[in-house]
Structure formats: C-alpha cells, structure tokens
Design a protein around this motif. Structure first.
Motif, PDB file in Angstrom:
ATOM      1  N   PHE A  12       0.828  -1.085  -0.007  1.00  0.00           N
ATOM      2  CA  PHE A  12       0.042   0.036   0.169  1.00  0.00           C
ATOM      3  C   PHE A  12       0.908   1.119   0.038  1.00  0.00           C
ATOM      4  N   ALA A  13       0.687   2.046  -0.889  1.00  0.00           N
ATOM      5  CA  ALA A  13       1.273   3.532  -1.133  1.00  0.00           C
ATOM      6  C   ALA A  13       2.747   3.596  -1.108  1.00  0.00           C
ATOM      7  N   ASP A  14       3.288   2.171  -1.527  1.00  0.00           N
ATOM      8  CA  ASP A  14       4.565   1.882  -1.751  1.00  0.00           C
ATOM      9  C   ASP A  14       5.393   2.453  -0.378  1.00  0.00           C
ATOM     10  N   ASP A  15       4.838   1.900   0.688  1.00  0.00           N
ATOM     11  CA  ASP A  15       5.415   2.415   1.912  1.00  0.00           C
ATOM     12  C   ASP A  15       5.170   1.574   2.915  1.00  0.00           C
ATOM     13  N   ASP A  16       6.324   1.118   3.665  1.00  0.00           N
ATOM     14  CA  ASP A  16       6.312   0.041   4.847  1.00  0.00           C
ATOM     15  C   ASP A  16       5.188   0.492   5.591  1.00  0.00           C
ATOM     16  N   GLU A  17       5.548   1.613   6.426  1.00  0.00           N
ATOM     17  CA  GLU A  17       4.630   1.833   7.431  1.00  0.00           C
ATOM     18  C   GLU A  17       3.276   1.797   7.354  1.00  0.00           C
ATOM     19  N   ARG A  18       3.172   2.567   6.026  1.00  0.00           N
ATOM     20  CA  ARG A  18       1.685   2.580   5.719  1.00  0.00           C
ATOM     21  C   ARG A  18       0.835   1.220   5.427  1.00  0.00           C
ATOM     22  N   THR A  19       1.830   0.376   4.786  1.00  0.00           N
ATOM     23  CA  THR A  19       1.357  -1.169   4.515  1.00  0.00           C
ATOM     24  C   THR A  19       1.022  -1.757   5.953  1.00  0.00           C
ATOM     25  N   ARG A  20       1.923  -1.707   7.019  1.00  0.00           N
ATOM     26  CA  ARG A  20       1.680  -2.235   8.245  1.00  0.00           C
ATOM     27  C   ARG A  20       0.560  -1.706   8.816  1.00  0.00           C
ATOM     28  N   ALA A  21       0.264  -0.355   8.729  1.00  0.00           N
ATOM     29  CA  ALA A  21      -0.897   0.135   9.460  1.00  0.00           C
ATOM     30  C   ALA A  21      -2.247  -0.399   8.676  1.00  0.00           C
ATOM     31  N   VAL A  22      -2.246  -0.393   7.392  1.00  0.00           N
ATOM     32  CA  VAL A  22      -3.441  -1.155   6.764  1.00  0.00           C
ATOM     33  C   VAL A  22      -3.601  -2.273   7.077  1.00  0.00           C
ATOM     34  N   ILE A  23      -2.502  -3.369   7.232  1.00  0.00           N
ATOM     35  CA  ILE A  23      -2.829  -4.575   7.701  1.00  0.00           C
ATOM     36  C   ILE A  23      -3.638  -4.562   9.151  1.00  0.00           C
ATOM     37  N   ALA A  24      -2.932  -3.864   9.905  1.00  0.00           N
ATOM     38  CA  ALA A  24      -3.365  -3.674  11.403  1.00  0.00           C
ATOM     39  C   ALA A  24      -5.002  -3.378  11.209  1.00  0.00           C
ATOM     40  N   ASP A  25      -5.264  -2.485  10.469  1.00  0.00           N
ATOM     41  CA  ASP A  25      -6.457  -2.057  10.276  1.00  0.00           C
ATOM     42  C   ASP A  25      -7.554  -2.859   9.877  1.00  0.00           C
ATOM     43  N   VAL A  26      -7.188  -3.682   8.917  1.00  0.00           N
ATOM     44  CA  VAL A  26      -7.658  -4.817   8.383  1.00  0.00           C
ATOM     45  C   VAL A  26      -8.052  -5.970   9.349  1.00  0.00           C
ATOM     46  N   GLN A  27      -7.219  -6.199  10.179  1.00  0.00           N
ATOM     47  CA  GLN A  27      -7.333  -7.018  11.258  1.00  0.00           C
ATOM     48  C   GLN A  27      -8.401  -6.576  12.300  1.00  0.00           C
ATOM     49  N   GLU A  28      -8.408  -5.269  12.486  1.00  0.00           N
ATOM     50  CA  GLU A  28      -9.131  -4.766  13.486  1.00  0.00           C
ATOM     51  C   GLU A  28     -10.418  -4.553  12.856  1.00  0.00           C
ATOM     52  N   ASP A  29     -10.555  -4.310  11.600  1.00  0.00           N
ATOM     53  CA  ASP A  29     -11.868  -4.285  11.035  1.00  0.00           C
ATOM     54  C   ASP A  29     -12.896  -5.539  11.331  1.00  0.00           C
ATOM     55  N   GLY A  30     -12.033  -6.644  10.740  1.00  0.00           N
ATOM     56  CA  GLY A  30     -12.712  -7.743  11.167  1.00  0.00           C
ATOM     57  C   GLY A  30     -13.396  -8.646   9.816  1.00  0.00           C
ATOM     58  N   THR A  31     -13.482  -8.029   8.709  1.00  0.00           N
ATOM     59  CA  THR A  31     -14.364  -8.168   7.700  1.00  0.00           C
ATOM     60  C   THR A  31     -13.537  -9.747   7.198  1.00  0.00           C
ATOM     61  N   CYS A  32     -12.241  -9.506   7.115  1.00  0.00           N
ATOM     62  CA  CYS A  32     -11.405 -10.603   6.603  1.00  0.00           C
ATOM     63  C   CYS A  32     -10.059 -10.369   7.584  1.00  0.00           C
ATOM     64  N   TRP A  33      -9.237 -11.554   7.379  1.00  0.00           N
ATOM     65  CA  TRP A  33      -7.867 -11.598   8.182  1.00  0.00           C
ATOM     66  C   TRP A  33      -6.732 -11.625   7.077  1.00  0.00           C
ATOM     67  N   ALA A  34      -5.826 -10.949   6.978  1.00  0.00           N
ATOM     68  CA  ALA A  34      -4.734 -11.049   6.268  1.00  0.00           C
ATOM     69  C   ALA A  34      -3.288 -10.936   7.263  1.00  0.00           C
ATOM     70  N   GLY A  35      -2.523 -11.446   6.925  1.00  0.00           N
ATOM     71  CA  GLY A  35      -1.188 -11.139   7.611  1.00  0.00           C
ATOM     72  C   GLY A  35      -0.031 -10.304   6.991  1.00  0.00           C
ATOM     73  N   GLY A  36       0.841 -10.211   7.636  1.00  0.00           N
ATOM     74  CA  GLY A  36       2.169  -9.418   7.008  1.00  0.00           C
ATOM     75  C   GLY A  36       3.211 -10.026   6.733  1.00  0.00           C
ATOM     76  N   THR A  37       4.079  -9.507   5.810  1.00  0.00           N
ATOM     77  CA  THR A  37       5.552 -10.208   5.370  1.00  0.00           C
ATOM     78  C   THR A  37       6.245  -9.032   4.953  1.00  0.00           C
ATOM     79  N   THR A  38       7.617  -9.735   4.673  1.00  0.00           N
ATOM     80  CA  THR A  38       8.432  -8.723   3.834  1.00  0.00           C
ATOM     81  C   THR A  38       8.917  -9.470   2.784  1.00  0.00           C
ATOM     82  N   TRP A  39       8.955  -8.740   1.558  1.00  0.00           N
ATOM     83  CA  TRP A  39       9.092  -9.444   0.416  1.00  0.00           C
ATOM     84  C   TRP A  39      10.184  -8.483  -0.381  1.00  0.00           C
ATOM     85  N   HIS A  40      11.497  -9.132  -0.683  1.00  0.00           N
ATOM     86  CA  HIS A  40      12.449  -8.315  -1.428  1.00  0.00           C
ATOM     87  C   HIS A  40      12.779  -7.009  -0.457  1.00  0.00           C
ATOM     88  N   GLY A  41      12.502  -7.135   0.749  1.00  0.00           N
ATOM     89  CA  GLY A  41      12.936  -5.800   1.415  1.00  0.00           C
ATOM     90  C   GLY A  41      11.614  -4.894   1.766  1.00  0.00           C
TER      91      GLY A  41
END
Ligand SMILES: Cc1ncc(COP(=O)(O)O)c(C=O)c1O
Length: 461
Positions: A399-428
């Motif tokens: 998301f937004a080609d940004d690590d912090e934003r990507t992690r924040a979206v993952i946390a929001d999605v988990q909190e939202d509860g509609t679905c669940w997806a985790g995080g990872t690091t791919w090629h840094g």
C-alpha cells in the motif's frame, strides 16, 4: 457419572451454532491474552473437579472472544484451509472412536483407512504408487521424515549406517536449497542433525523459485553425499521451483531431491496447474499438508518416499511386544516418528471421498481463480500494488509503496474484522499476504474482503 450422550449432543449443538455464525463473526480481531486468561479462570488448578457440562460451557464462553474464524470463508492468513464437512464429521468420529492408530493390531480399521487414504493422496497427486507413505502432524514433520530418509540413503551409499552410528564421524553431506527455502524445512534439517547454516543457498528468480541454471552449476562435479531441497509453493508468492531440471541435475550426481510442497503440491491434482510441477514424480521424497489446501481439520500432514527401504530404515521401531501387521504397510508407526497417535487419516479419507479427483482439482482451481480475482480487485486501485505474479493461491499486496502505511493497513484490516490477512516482507518491502485456501470462500467473500481492504487503505474504516 456424567451423561455422555447428553453432553455430546449439547456440544454438537453448540459447535453447529458456532459454524452457523462463523461467516459473520469478526474474523480475527486482536485480543489481549489477559482478557482470555480471566475468562478461562486462569489460576491454580481447582482442588475438586467440576461438572463436565459446566466445564464445556465455561470453555465455550471463555474461548469465544479469542477464536479466530479460520473455519470461515474470509480468513486469508498464513496458508490455512477450513474443514470440509465430511472431513470435520470424520474428525468427530475419530475422537469418538479414540483409536490408537499406530498399528494394525491396535486398530485394524484405522490402519486400513490410512492405507486407502495414503494411496488416494498418491493417486490424486500423481506420485509413484509404490512410494511408501505416512501421515504426520504437518509438513514440518513430513520434511523431517523425508530428510531422515534422504540422510539414510546418501550416507548408506557412502558406507555409513547413520541409524546405528549417528552423525558423529559420518561423511559430510552437501545440502542445497533455494534462497527462499521455508523456515520449517530449515527446522527439519536441524532436527535430523544436518544443521541449517550448512545449507548452500541456490539463487532464485524474482518470484522466489530456484534458478535451474544455478542449481545445475552448483551441483556439477558433486561426488559425495548430497541432498537438494526443492519447494513447491513459496509461502509468499506461491512460486514452484522448476522440479524437472533440478531433479535431472541432482540425479546426475547421485543427489537426493526432497520436495517441500506443504500446500503447493496440491496443485498437482489440477490438470490446469500440474504443468507447474512437471517432473514432480521423479523426486525422491515429498512432504505436504492435508490441513492446508485439502481442508481437513488440524493436524494432518503427509510424507511419501520413493525408496521404501530408506524410509523404513529411517523411521522403523521394533520391540518384542510390537506385533507386526499381517501384511506389510499396515503399521503406520513404521513410516513416521510417532508411536501412539490419533487416526488423523480418517479426515483425509472422508475429504477425498467426498471430493473425488475432479473435486480436488476444482478446489485448487477455484482458490487460484479467487486469488487472481482478489489481486485484480486490489491492483485496480490507485496506491495498491500487487508484488507477485499470482500463479497459485497467494497474493502479496503493498500500500502506497510504503512500509509503515502497509503495516498500518494490515493492522486496520485485522481490527476491521471483515477478513484477516497477515504481513510479511518481500524483497525488503513490507507486504500484506493473502492466501486463498478455504473450500468455503466464494466470489462474494473475495469482493467483500477486497472492499474492506480498500476501505482500510483509504483510511475509511
Ligand atoms: C512451504 C512450506 N513448508 C512447510 C510449512 C510448514 O507446514 P506445517 O505448519 O504444517 O508444519 C509451510 C507452512 O506454511 C510451508 O508453506
């Protein structure tokens, strides 16, 4: 005496209530462990026992807020399948029957169910019919078994009996694996005494698959014991190593090829995806899970080994009181590192019989199509990028080609509860991992989940 029948009917009703509601619960909202401890009466073990029905009701109430709806249709974390109805029902039977499925003598029924289920798995995946096989707790243990058989075979050829003498003083073994080898295969290497830091890493392509040219180059000239660890299904991208050329190069120098196909090996059941795994049947051993893409309840893995003697040498156990089965192959404990164990193959028998060959292929195809649908939906949004080629059921999203934003979206999605997806690091780069592995997921679930993810990415949750 507790009324067992009444208790089991009660639990069946409550389980059905849970499953009836599982699609509409928040999928996996974070929760503090202390809240669960409090709800589950954490503290010293009570001096006196409680009424079983009271215990079960307290367990249901206390566990409920911490349950993750992975049995539902919108859990996309790790690589987690749900439970097919026939497999879940068979698991209930497994508990009620409470068979010690370690030998034919201890449960003729469990042994024969396991024999048939093992044959069906080999058939549906196109593995050699004569390969030996066992059902384990998961791919980590299956990797361990495959590598123990590999260790036996390559050292036996060098004149070393590893089961008798262990590894101290043994000829060295070259271990080669892709740079993207799964952590569990490295753990399995440690368990079998081969170490994880000794692995020579083979360069991979942009999707994480071993480069066949690099494998051939590294293997050329090998003369002593060697094992190559290949992978079918990268846990981030779904990439499959090019098995045919790797196996050819390895066999040319007498190396053993073990394939870790925890989830990706199931793609071999689909005529559409089988070409990705071309050459699979010529490997020496295969590890995989049934609790992932086959959608049986936890826990259930599968291992097969082409060289039955090597497999048996690595896992066999004998004692005067262990009476052999009347026919070979009917004692499960001959092929796995466990003695007493549950009859976990019952669920595989039920899953495969309820799906049939075409049903397994359709399950694989459907999950892959749904993964692409998710990638298409998300990738069409500005500021959302799909980082992998969606070749199987895995999608990497940034998301937004940004690590912090990507992690924040993952946390929001988990909190939202509609679905669940985790995080990872791919090629840094930080990324969201989406794995579509459940029989229960529909197009509507993908669309609803994509909407929620897009909403969260826009800060609109
Ligand atoms: C490629 C691969 N190997 C091994 C494993 C470990 O499987 P298990 O957790 O069943 O032991 C996984 C889990 O995702 C995997 O993706």
């Amino acid at each position: 005496m507790p009324d067992t029948a009444e208790l089991l009917r009660h639990v069946a009703e409550r389980s059905i209530d849970y499953l009836d509601g599982v699609a509409e619960r928040a999928v996996g909202r974070p929760i503090a462990a202390d809240r669960l401890r409090a709800g589950l009466a954490d503290g010293p073990l009570p001096a006196h026992g409680e009424d079983p029905r009271g215990v079960v009701d307290a367990l249901i109430a206390g566990a409920d807020p911490g349950l993750v709806a992975s049995a539902g249709p919108r859990y996309f974390g790790f690589v987690v399948g749900g439970s097919l109805p026939a497999a879940l029902a068979a698991d209930w039977l497994t508990c009620a029957w409470d068979q010690n499925a370690f030998s034919y003598i201890s449960s003729p029924a469990a042994s024969v169910v396991e024999e048939i289920a093992g044959r069906w798995v080999r058939e549906v995946l196109g593995l050699p019919a004569e390969a030996s096989a066992g059902f384990t707790t998961g791919a980590t243990t299956s990797n361990m078994v495959g590598l123990a058989a590999a260790r036996h075979a390559v050292l036996a050829r060098a004149g070393w009996d590893v089961e008798a003498n262990g590894l101290i003083g043994a000829p060295p073994i070259r271990i080669l694996a892709g740079d993207e080898v799964h952590a569990s295969a490295l753990q399995a290497l440690r368990f079998v005494g081969l170490g994880s830091e000794t692995v020579e890493r083979i360069p991979v392509d942009g999707q994480g698959a071993i480069r066949a040219d690099a494998a051939a180059e590294m293997l050329a000239g090998t003369s002593g014991p060697a094992i190559v660890l290949a992978q079918a299904g990268n846990v981030n991208t779904g990439a499959v190593d090019p098995l045919a050329p790797i196996i050819e190069a390895a066999h040319a120098v007498g190396a053993w090829v073990h394939v870790d196909g925890a989830f990706g090996l199931w793609a071999a059941a689909s005529p559409t995806y089988r070409p990705l795994l071309a050459g699979l049947e010529r490997a020496n051993s295969w590890a995989m899970d049934c609790h992932k893409w086959l959608n049986v309840p936890y826990d259930c893995g599968f291992v097969a080994v082409a060289d039955r003697e090597a497999h048996y040498a690595a896992t066999r156990m004998t004692a005067a009181y262990l009476v052999p089965a009347p026919e070979s192959d009917l004692d499960p404990f001959d092929w796995i590192p466990e003695a007493s164990r549950r009859g976990r193959a019952t669920t595989v028998y039920a899953a495969l019989r309820s799906l049939g060959r075409d049903g397994v292929a359709e399950l694989v195809d459907r999950c892959c199509t749904l993964a692409r649908r998710m990638a298409d939906r998300l990738g069409a949004e500005e500021g959302i990028a799909i980082l992998n080629e969606v070749m199987l059921n895995q999608v990497l999203v940034r998301f937004a080609d940004d690590d912090e934003r990507t992690r924040a979206v993952i946390a929001d999605v988990q909190e939202d509860g509609t679905c669940w997806a985790g995080g990872t690091t791919w090629h840094g780069l930080a990324a969201m991992r989406i794995s579509v592995s459940s029989w229960a997921t529909t197009e509507a679930d993908i669309d609803r989940s994509a909407d929620a993810i897009i909403r969260c990415s826009q800060g609109l949750r």
